[in-house]
Design a protein around this motif. Sequence first.
Motif, short mmCIF file in Angstrom:
data_model
loop_
_atom_site.label_atom_id
_atom_site.label_comp_id
_atom_site.label_asym_id
_atom_site.label_seq_id
_atom_site.Cartn_x
_atom_site.Cartn_y
_atom_site.Cartn_z
N ILE A 40 5.90 -2.75 -9.54
CA ILE A 40 7.05 -2.41 -8.71
C ILE A 40 6.56 -2.14 -7.29
N LEU A 41 7.26 -2.65 -6.31
CA LEU A 41 6.96 -2.33 -4.91
C LEU A 41 7.83 -1.16 -4.51
N ILE A 42 7.21 -0.10 -4.02
CA ILE A 42 7.91 1.13 -3.70
C ILE A 42 7.78 1.44 -2.21
N LYS A 43 8.91 1.70 -1.56
CA LYS A 43 8.89 2.23 -0.20
C LYS A 43 8.59 3.73 -0.34
N VAL A 44 7.41 4.13 0.08
CA VAL A 44 6.92 5.48 -0.19
C VAL A 44 7.57 6.48 0.76
N HIS A 45 8.15 7.52 0.19
CA HIS A 45 8.70 8.62 1.00
C HIS A 45 7.71 9.76 1.13
N ALA A 46 6.91 9.98 0.07
CA ALA A 46 5.92 11.06 0.10
C ALA A 46 4.83 10.75 -0.92
N CYS A 47 3.62 11.24 -0.64
CA CYS A 47 2.53 11.10 -1.60
C CYS A 47 1.80 12.43 -1.71
N GLY A 48 1.35 12.74 -2.91
CA GLY A 48 0.63 13.97 -3.17
C GLY A 48 -0.87 13.78 -3.04
N ILE A 49 -1.57 14.87 -2.70
CA ILE A 49 -3.02 14.85 -2.59
C ILE A 49 -3.60 15.57 -3.80
N ASN A 50 -4.55 14.92 -4.46
CA ASN A 50 -5.23 15.50 -5.61
C ASN A 50 -6.73 15.45 -5.38
N PHE A 51 -7.47 16.33 -6.07
CA PHE A 51 -8.91 16.40 -5.84
C PHE A 51 -9.61 15.05 -6.03
N PRO A 52 -9.23 14.23 -7.03
CA PRO A 52 -9.90 12.92 -7.16
C PRO A 52 -9.80 12.05 -5.91
N ASP A 53 -8.76 12.25 -5.09
CA ASP A 53 -8.64 11.47 -3.85
C ASP A 53 -9.84 11.72 -2.94
N THR A 54 -10.34 12.95 -2.92
CA THR A 54 -11.50 13.26 -2.07
C THR A 54 -12.76 12.60 -2.61
N LEU A 55 -12.81 12.35 -3.90
CA LEU A 55 -13.97 11.69 -4.51
C LEU A 55 -13.91 10.17 -4.32
N ILE A 56 -12.70 9.61 -4.47
CA ILE A 56 -12.54 8.16 -4.37
C ILE A 56 -12.98 7.65 -2.99
N ILE A 57 -12.61 8.37 -1.93
CA ILE A 57 -12.96 7.88 -0.58
C ILE A 57 -14.47 7.99 -0.31
N GLN A 58 -15.16 8.82 -1.10
CA GLN A 58 -16.61 8.98 -0.92
C GLN A 58 -17.42 8.11 -1.89
N GLY A 59 -16.72 7.38 -2.75
CA GLY A 59 -17.42 6.56 -3.74
C GLY A 59 -18.01 7.38 -4.87
N LEU A 60 -17.44 8.55 -5.14
CA LEU A 60 -17.98 9.46 -6.14
C LEU A 60 -17.13 9.55 -7.40
N TYR A 61 -16.08 8.74 -7.48
CA TYR A 61 -15.20 8.81 -8.64
C TYR A 61 -15.69 7.86 -9.74
N GLN A 62 -14.99 7.89 -10.91
CA GLN A 62 -15.42 7.07 -12.05
C GLN A 62 -15.39 5.58 -11.76
N PHE A 63 -14.56 5.16 -10.82
CA PHE A 63 -14.51 3.75 -10.43
C PHE A 63 -14.41 3.68 -8.92
N LYS A 64 -14.71 2.52 -8.40
CA LYS A 64 -14.71 2.33 -6.95
C LYS A 64 -13.77 1.18 -6.59
N PRO A 65 -12.65 1.47 -5.91
CA PRO A 65 -11.72 0.41 -5.53
C PRO A 65 -12.36 -0.58 -4.55
N GLU A 66 -11.82 -1.77 -4.52
CA GLU A 66 -12.25 -2.74 -3.51
C GLU A 66 -11.70 -2.34 -2.15
N PHE A 67 -12.50 -2.57 -1.11
CA PHE A 67 -12.05 -2.30 0.25
C PHE A 67 -11.15 -3.43 0.74
#
Length: 325
Positions: free
Chosen positions: A30-57
């Motif tokens: 589904i394509l969603i027009k985002v009104h708001a997004c929440g911040i969770n601790f894993p978000d701080t890990l994902i951007i540093q490459g420290l989470y269980q998986f690493k998204p493609e840039f």
Amino acid sequence: MKAIVCSSFGPPSNLEFKDVPDPIPADDEILIKVHACGINFPDTLIIQGLYQFKPEFPFSPSGDIAGVVEAVGSAVKHLKVGDTVIAMTTYGGMAEKAVAKASVTFPKPPGMPMVNAASFMIAYGTSYHALVDRAELKEGETLLVLGASGGVGLSAVEIGKHLGAHVIAAASTAEKLALCEKHGADEFINYTEVNLKEKVKELTNGKGVDVIYDPVGGDFSEQALRAIAWKGRHLVVGFAAGSIPKIPLNLALLKGCSIVGVFWGSFAQRNPKKNMQNTMDLLQLFTKGILKPHIHKIYSLEEGPQALVDMMERKVKGKAVVSIV
């Protein structure tokens, strides 16, 4: 569309506010027009490459979103264009538009503000799965919540109380513990001032706690486990303290207890029907006023990186939310 973009792993200061192409939904998305997004601790890990998986840039952080359906894939049957929804995307949410799997996208209850909806899925989904499915928490049992003033911590306090548990909240300041009291906690431990194990034993008359909800890790995990009751369950939720503890396994033997892993994201993918039922139960509890997400602060999209900084510096009590519309 505008988005906060991660093009290389590193701190929030590496993130860019820029124009990127609109995402295109697959058949089951589904394509969603985002009104708001929440911040969770894993978000701080994902951007540093420290989470269980690493998204493609390149990618955008945040996996907790609320918004309006703009398009649906050919296989999507339960939602249509114009519906207001909440969804879990793992990443991609800090943008004007995002795609989500249909299996983890749900109608938003009428009257639920977008900022509350964006702070709901991951925190409450994790805690409900942990306490109901994994710990099988029972009425009258004692629940210890570590990091109790955070997003998942407060949700665990509320759900634990709803299930009839006696809830002990553990956090690092009196201000944080005061917030836990407002959300229903029965007793309190400031683990910067007292020994966690000894205080738990004192509060439980030597019995120990039946269930430990642990999103913190570090040195507190072993201290808590040493204060667990016979046949207790230690829920491994995350490692916000920054280090993964090495637990002496003889403690599990001596206590007759279980060390139980909690990975809600994987559960939601592997068992979508049960996760859907859990989510429906949670949304009903919100509608009844039993669950009340605490919003620490609302940030603009351009301020998204600062929300991540505040999370990393442990300034956030409850949920940080980025408002996009």
